[in-house]
Design an enzyme around this catalytic site. Structure first.
Site, PDB file in Angstrom:
ATOM      1  N   HIS A  42       0.859  -1.189   0.000  1.00 34.90           N
ATOM      2  CA  HIS A  42       0.000   0.000   0.000  1.00 34.90           C
ATOM      3  C   HIS A  42       0.888   1.230   0.000  1.00 34.90           C
ATOM      4  CE1 HIS A  42       1.418  -0.271   4.072  1.00 34.90           C
ATOM      5  NE2 HIS A  42       1.188   1.043   4.146  1.00 34.90           N
ATOM      6  N   HIS A 124       5.624   6.279  -0.909  1.00 44.33           N
ATOM      7  CA  HIS A 124       6.306   5.025  -1.255  1.00 44.33           C
ATOM      8  C   HIS A 124       5.471   3.815  -0.869  1.00 44.33           C
ATOM      9  CE1 HIS A 124       7.309   5.629   2.995  1.00 44.33           C
ATOM     10  NE2 HIS A 124       7.424   4.302   3.065  1.00 44.33           N
TER      11      HIS A 124
HETATM   12  N1  NAP Z   1       1.742  -2.856  13.266  1.00 49.29           N
HETATM   13  C1  NAP Z   1       2.070  -2.930  14.559  1.00 49.29           C
HETATM   14  O1  NAP Z   1       1.254  -2.755  15.451  1.00 49.29           O
HETATM   15  C2  NAP Z   1       3.507  -3.276  14.952  1.00 49.29           C
HETATM   16  C3  NAP Z   1       3.861  -3.376  16.288  1.00 49.29           C
HETATM   17  C4  NAP Z   1       5.166  -3.692  16.621  1.00 49.29           C
HETATM   18  C5  NAP Z   1       6.096  -3.939  15.635  1.00 49.29           C
HETATM   19  N2  NAP Z   1       5.718  -3.867  14.355  1.00 49.29           N
HETATM   20  C6  NAP Z   1       6.759  -4.078  13.357  1.00 49.29           C
HETATM   21  O2  NAP Z   1       6.999  -2.785  12.829  1.00 49.29           O
HETATM   22  C7  NAP Z   1       7.343  -2.879  11.457  1.00 49.29           C
HETATM   23  C8  NAP Z   1       6.431  -1.990  10.667  1.00 49.29           C
HETATM   24  O3  NAP Z   1       5.116  -2.530  10.626  1.00 49.29           O
HETATM   25  P1  NAP Z   1       4.131  -1.995   9.522  1.00 49.29           P
HETATM   26  O4  NAP Z   1       4.780  -0.884   8.793  1.00 49.29           O
HETATM   27  O5  NAP Z   1       3.596  -3.119   8.728  1.00 49.29           O
HETATM   28  O6  NAP Z   1       2.912  -1.379  10.322  1.00 49.29           O
HETATM   29  P2  NAP Z   1       2.800   0.049  10.911  1.00 49.29           P
HETATM   30  O7  NAP Z   1       4.037   0.400  11.675  1.00 49.29           O
HETATM   31  O8  NAP Z   1       1.516   0.084  11.606  1.00 49.29           O
HETATM   32  O9  NAP Z   1       2.773   1.031   9.639  1.00 49.29           O
HETATM   33  C9  NAP Z   1       1.646   1.135   8.799  1.00 49.29           C
HETATM   34  C10 NAP Z   1       1.994   2.120   7.712  1.00 49.29           C
HETATM   35  O10 NAP Z   1       2.232   3.388   8.301  1.00 49.29           O
HETATM   36  C11 NAP Z   1       3.516   3.849   7.969  1.00 49.29           C
HETATM   37  N3  NAP Z   1       4.145   4.448   9.132  1.00 49.29           N
HETATM   38  C12 NAP Z   1       4.419   3.858  10.323  1.00 49.29           C
HETATM   39  N4  NAP Z   1       4.967   4.745  11.170  1.00 49.29           N
HETATM   40  C13 NAP Z   1       5.083   5.910  10.494  1.00 49.29           C
HETATM   41  C14 NAP Z   1       5.558   7.196  10.826  1.00 49.29           C
HETATM   42  N5  NAP Z   1       6.047   7.476  12.029  1.00 49.29           N
HETATM   43  N6  NAP Z   1       5.497   8.172   9.877  1.00 49.29           N
HETATM   44  C15 NAP Z   1       5.002   7.920   8.666  1.00 49.29           C
HETATM   45  N7  NAP Z   1       4.516   6.718   8.280  1.00 49.29           N
HETATM   46  C16 NAP Z   1       4.550   5.723   9.187  1.00 49.29           C
HETATM   47  C17 NAP Z   1       4.317   2.651   7.516  1.00 49.29           C
HETATM   48  O11 NAP Z   1       5.249   3.136   6.561  1.00 49.29           O
HETATM   49  P3  NAP Z   1       6.484   2.286   6.064  1.00 49.29           P
HETATM   50  O12 NAP Z   1       5.928   1.271   5.131  1.00 49.29           O
HETATM   51  O13 NAP Z   1       7.392   3.260   5.432  1.00 49.29           O
HETATM   52  O14 NAP Z   1       7.086   1.643   7.297  1.00 49.29           O
HETATM   53  C18 NAP Z   1       3.255   1.782   6.925  1.00 49.29           C
HETATM   54  O15 NAP Z   1       3.049   2.145   5.584  1.00 49.29           O
HETATM   55  C19 NAP Z   1       7.231  -4.319  11.060  1.00 49.29           C
HETATM   56  O16 NAP Z   1       8.526  -4.850  11.027  1.00 49.29           O
HETATM   57  C20 NAP Z   1       6.384  -4.934  12.165  1.00 49.29           C
HETATM   58  O17 NAP Z   1       6.764  -6.286  12.350  1.00 49.29           O
HETATM   59  C21 NAP Z   1       4.457  -3.515  13.978  1.00 49.29           C
END
Ligand code: NAP
Length: 176
Positions: A42, A124
């Protein structure tokens, strides 16, 4: 108070997600990083973080009032951010409509207490995570095009080592 981890995004059509997954498999070694699941590909417009129900509803009401025409997105650029370990696809020239939409959503989010990154918005699609080693990017010449006719609010849930996204709401991009 219960919260959800939320973000506004452009969803990619399933056939495009599959094409990107195939291209990624053809162009990156398995050890380059952790591939993002096809259904999770996405483009984030505005990241909200953990949001309570009241803030979510306010932001949804504002999103529903956005009147903006659809735009064409060209995915013809790729890059590697070694520090966050992200390999991404993007656009050499981001369409004005995309920048406007993201700017509006980010401003509305900030006004509702959702901290926005100080970094300029760089649209991106994340292809690989945990990509911290040096990577040779595929040569230029790749190009996918999609019509962005709607945007979505998505939730992000991390459980048992996997991130799952769910679409909470969608709105059309229309000038009417
Ligand atoms: N989702 C969760 O609740 C969670 C909790 C703990 C650890 N993680 C780990 O964190 C990593 C990232 O997970 P995810 O990206 O799938 O889920 P996410 O952190 O919830 O991010 C969802 C989307 O938001 C964007 N995003 C996140 N933080 C941002 C920020 N501060 N500023 C701008 N955009 C932001 C991400 O961009 P990008 O694609 O550029 O990252 C992604 O497109 C993974 O390795 C996951 O295993 C996730």
């Amino acid at each position: 108070m219960t919260t959800q981890r939320l973000f506004f995004a452009l969803e990619l059509p399933a056939p495009l997600q599959q094409q990107l997954v195939q291209w990624r498999a053809d162009n990156f070694a398995a050890e380059a990083g952790t591939p993002v699941a096809a259904a999770n590909l996405h483009l984030t417009l505005a990241f909200l973080g953990e949001v309570n129900r009241e803030t979510q509803e306010s932001l949804q009401q504002l999103a529903a009032r956005i009147t903006q025409p659809a735009f064409t997105l060209d995915l013809d650029d790729a890059g590697h951010w070694p520090r966050p370990g992200v390999v991404w696809l993007g656009c050499r020239r981001a369409p004005r409509g995309l920048l406007q939409l993201a700017s509006l959503l980010r401003a509305q989010a900030a006004r509702h207490g959702c901290a926005q990154s100080a970094q300029p918005f760089h649209p991106h699609v994340t292809l690989l995570r945990h990509a911290t080693q040096r990577i040779v990017l595929p040569p230029r010449g790749f190009h996918w095009q999609m019509e962005a006719t709607r945007f979505a609010l998505c939730s992000s849930l991390f459980s048992r080592g996997r991130t799952r996204y769910k679409t909470v709401a969608r709105w059309p991009l229309t000038s009417a």
